[in-house]
Scaffold this motif. Structure first.
Motif, short mmCIF file in Angstrom:
data_model
loop_
_atom_site.label_atom_id
_atom_site.label_comp_id
_atom_site.label_asym_id
_atom_site.label_seq_id
_atom_site.Cartn_x
_atom_site.Cartn_y
_atom_site.Cartn_z
N LYS A 361 77.88 88.98 55.47
CA LYS A 361 77.51 88.97 56.89
C LYS A 361 76.00 88.80 57.07
O LYS A 361 75.53 88.09 57.96
N GLU A 370 76.28 82.23 62.48
CA GLU A 370 77.29 83.09 63.14
C GLU A 370 78.29 82.28 63.96
O GLU A 370 79.50 82.45 63.82
N LYS A 396 87.16 92.37 58.18
CA LYS A 396 85.72 92.59 58.01
C LYS A 396 85.49 94.02 57.57
O LYS A 396 86.33 94.91 57.75
N SER A 398 81.60 96.54 56.52
CA SER A 398 80.18 96.59 56.88
C SER A 398 79.34 95.52 56.17
O SER A 398 78.22 95.23 56.59
N GLY A 630 77.08 93.48 65.01
CA GLY A 630 78.22 93.30 65.92
C GLY A 630 78.57 91.87 66.24
O GLY A 630 79.46 91.62 67.07
N TRP A 631 77.92 90.88 65.59
CA TRP A 631 78.23 89.48 65.90
C TRP A 631 79.67 89.12 65.51
O TRP A 631 80.24 88.15 66.01
N ASP A 632 80.27 89.94 64.63
CA ASP A 632 81.58 89.61 64.06
C ASP A 632 82.73 90.34 64.75
O ASP A 632 83.76 90.60 64.13
N ARG A 633 82.57 90.67 66.04
CA ARG A 633 83.61 91.44 66.73
C ARG A 633 84.98 90.75 66.69
O ARG A 633 86.01 91.40 66.73
N GLU A 634 84.98 89.43 66.63
CA GLU A 634 86.25 88.68 66.64
C GLU A 634 87.05 88.87 65.36
O GLU A 634 88.24 88.59 65.33
#
Length: 635
Positions: A361, A370, A396, A398, A630-634
């Motif tokens: 990440k 991203e 995902k 951390s 938090g860019w990977d919320r999806e």
């Protein structure tokens, strides 16, 4: 992996979608009175016209047959207006004989002759005509009104729904379900078939897949169960005795012969017909097939698959370990790239293999990728094509994002090419044909791939080729250009290097480069220095090895034309012109799409442990940095 660059951003829709007002279907319409007798030649002409039309060719056999029956005849004189621009339309026409002129705002657009279709949008909804059509000579037309067409579809859907409800009620597995619950299953079946009509060549046996949540019905714990419409050819094995079972079939049309091995001989047990079903135990528990089922003639089934992935959790994925050699006992790594690794994993309960792509990440943020990673996920979850690797799910934690994909046990085309130095022509034809089918699917969905190379082509267990790695794919509307500098240097089209703007034709350039590399062992434009590669690409001079045949040279030169507008694939018939090139004369495209071609690549696949066709990599014990942005919320 070759060095790659990108500076694209994902585009979003800026305007509201158009709204279509619902139009009621009359309950009392008698369509039988509109039937018109037609000669065999008239029926053939109508059928051929419909097959050539992008929209009509997507209808199923029954719909086409009913439309052929219900088309009425219309004769018009020279000078008669058939359609007037700006008026509301309610009919579709097929030209049987004569000549008509299409105009828009007074400008001549084109001439219509025998076999041409026009006005077809009017059978879908009440729309204003965007052009005028006038008879130049005396003309004969075949015509159908929207309400007649919609009644056909409604009658057919109701009939099929009643038929399916009857079939399901005879299946022991579903006997305790209510009509409402059975209706949920049928809804999924019909929704799936309609959705896939847009892409009829994507999957084996015209296999349509969707997902249906049956959890808790009649006390049986179902996961998300894909429901499918499947066609089988004469003598095709649907279920093989002793194989793993995960699909339940209901016969919609045709006959199936059931055989069982007795004293070493296949003995016919019984014949199954329309409405019969088989394989239902596969939905409830892991079980090997107890008999072989073979199609007698053409057979259409509805199939319900037990999906082993939709309920998968990251904790369920177990690393596969090397069984021998210097890395014995270490997890199997299938590949290493700039952003992470691909590892081989299996599942505790299902015993299937998957490729787990594990991406840092923190590194994604550092490289400002991203949006690309999020786009890749959305894109791949929407792709269902036999020539493209399937994404089953994403996770995902951390440190990493994870993508669970098909495991292609045959290995990379790149690895095979290194082993044999260059491919025989028949192998290259097959590999390129698989890529053409993947391109046809993607381009139809307005997706450019932009990263074709041997490293991104995988072989499945049967030797069929699948496209992987959609990090540089992009959605682009027809007629638009994008100006990003991206790709692998040896495979970049000149318009990318010159920043002239590129589109789908850049993919055709890279196909020419791929064919050359597979047959020659190295790309036509290569150097240890990228700037020298770019200079050679802009020069456009290709030197062919003596063993490369004239047909291959012809195809490569047409795909690698410096001007995108002159490139094969961007010509009159689009990608069909590539399929029709004489280099592909030995390829049966229909059989390829049905996965009925014996892949010549099979001889490149080694037998042994499941990872034997891959290079070996030491296990990386280091951990990526944590990221909590938090860019990977999806995911």
């Amino acid at each position: 992996m070759g060095k790659r660059f990108s500076n694209d951003s994902v585009e979003v829709r800026q305007s509201r979608a158009a709204v279509m007002a619902p139009e009621p279907i009359p309950d009392d319409m008698d369509i039988s009175t509109t039937r018109v007798k037609k000669t065999a030649s008239e029926r053939a002409q109508i059928f051929n016209a419909m097959q050539k039309n992008d929209f009509l060719s997507r209808l199923d056999e029954e719909q086409i047959s009913m439309m052929v029956e219900l088309l009425t005849s219309l004769d018009r004189c020279p000078g008669d207006d058939i359609i007037k621009e700006g008026t509301e339309g309610d009919s579709m026409y097929i030209v049987a004989a004569g000549e008509l002129q299409v105009t828009q705002a007074g400008r001549n657009l084109r001439t219509l002759t025998s076999g041409d279709v026009f006005g077809e949008l009017a059978i879908l909804y009440n729309c204003k005509r965007t052009a005028s059509v006038k008879a130049v000579t005396a003309v004969k037309l075949w015509c159908i009104e929207r309400q007649i067409h919609r009644s056909i579809m409604a009658i057919k859907s109701k009939k099929k729904r009643e038929q399916l409800m009857g079939f399901l009620k005879t299946a022991r597995t579903f006997k305790s379900l209510s009509d409402e619950q059975l209706s949920c299953i049928i809804d999924s079946m019909e929704e799936v078939c309609a959705a896939r009509c847009h892409f009829p060549h994507e999957a084996p046996h015209l296999h349509y897949t969707s997902s249906l949540n049956l959890k808790g019905l009649s006390g049986i714990e179902y996961a998300h169960v894909p429901v499918s419409g499947v066609k089988f050819q004469d003598n095709e094995v649907i279920v093989r005795e002793g194989a793993e079972g995960d699909t339940f079939y209901i016969i919609l049309k045709g006959e199936v012969e059931v055989t069982k091995k007795v004293n070493g001989q296949q003995k016919i047990i019984r014949k199954l017909e329309q409405g019969d079903h088989f394989g239902e135990l596969a939905l409830m528990r892991e079980i090997l097939r107890t008999a072989t089922c073979i199609a007698l003639g053409s057979v259409t089934c509805f199939a319900i698959d037990k999906d082993s992935v939709s309920s998968l959790q990251l904790k369920d994925l177990i690393p596969v370990l090397y069984q021998e050699g210097r890395y014995q006992g270490s997890p199997v790594t299938l590949g290493v790239g700039g952003f992470g690794r691909v590892e081989l994993v299996t599942t505790l309960h299902h015993g299937k293999y998957f490729a787990l792509k594990k991406i840092s990440k923190k590194l994604i943020i550092q490289k400002r990728q991203e949006e690309h990673v999020l786009f890749e996920k959305r894109l791949m979850l929407d792709i269902e094509c036999d020539f493209i690797v399937r994404l089953h799910g994403t996770f995902k934690d951390s440190r990493y994002i994870y993508m669970v994909m098909d495991f292609c046990s045959g290995g990379e085309i790149w690895t095979k090419l290194k082993e044999v130095r260059h491919f025989e022509e028949n192998i290259t034809v097959f590999v390129a044909a698989c890529v053409v089918e993947a391109y046809a699917y993607l381009h139809k969905k307005d997706i450019m791939y932009r990263d074709l190379k041997p490293e991104n082509l995988m072989l499945d267990s049967r030797g069929y080729v699948k496209l992987v790695d959609f990090g540089f794919a992009k959605k682009l509307r027809r007629g638009q250009k994008t100006y990003s500098f991206c790709g692998t240097p040896e495979y970049m089209a000149p318009e990318i290097i010159q920043n002239h703007g590129h589109d789908f034709t850049a993919d055709f350039w890279s196909l020419g480069v791929l064919i050359y590399e597979l047959m020659a062992g190295s790309p036509p434009f290569s150097s240890s220095e990228p700037q020298n590669i770019y200079a050679k690409i802009l020069d456009g001079v290709i030197k062919y090895p003596p063993h490369m045949g004239e047909a291959a040279r012809s195809l490569i030169s047409k795909l690698c034309r410096p001007r995108p507008g002159q490139r094969l694939g961007n010509t009159k018939n689009g990608i069909k012109d590539i399929r029709n090139h004489r280099w592909f004369n030995s390829m049966n495209w229909h059989k390829l799409r049905m996965k009925q071609v014996n892949a010549p690549t099979v001889k490149l696949i080694r037998k042994g442990p499941c990872y034997i066709n891959f290079d070996r990599f030491p296990f990386d014990k280091s951990l990526a940095e944590e990221d909590f942005s938090g860019w990977d919320r999806e995911f």
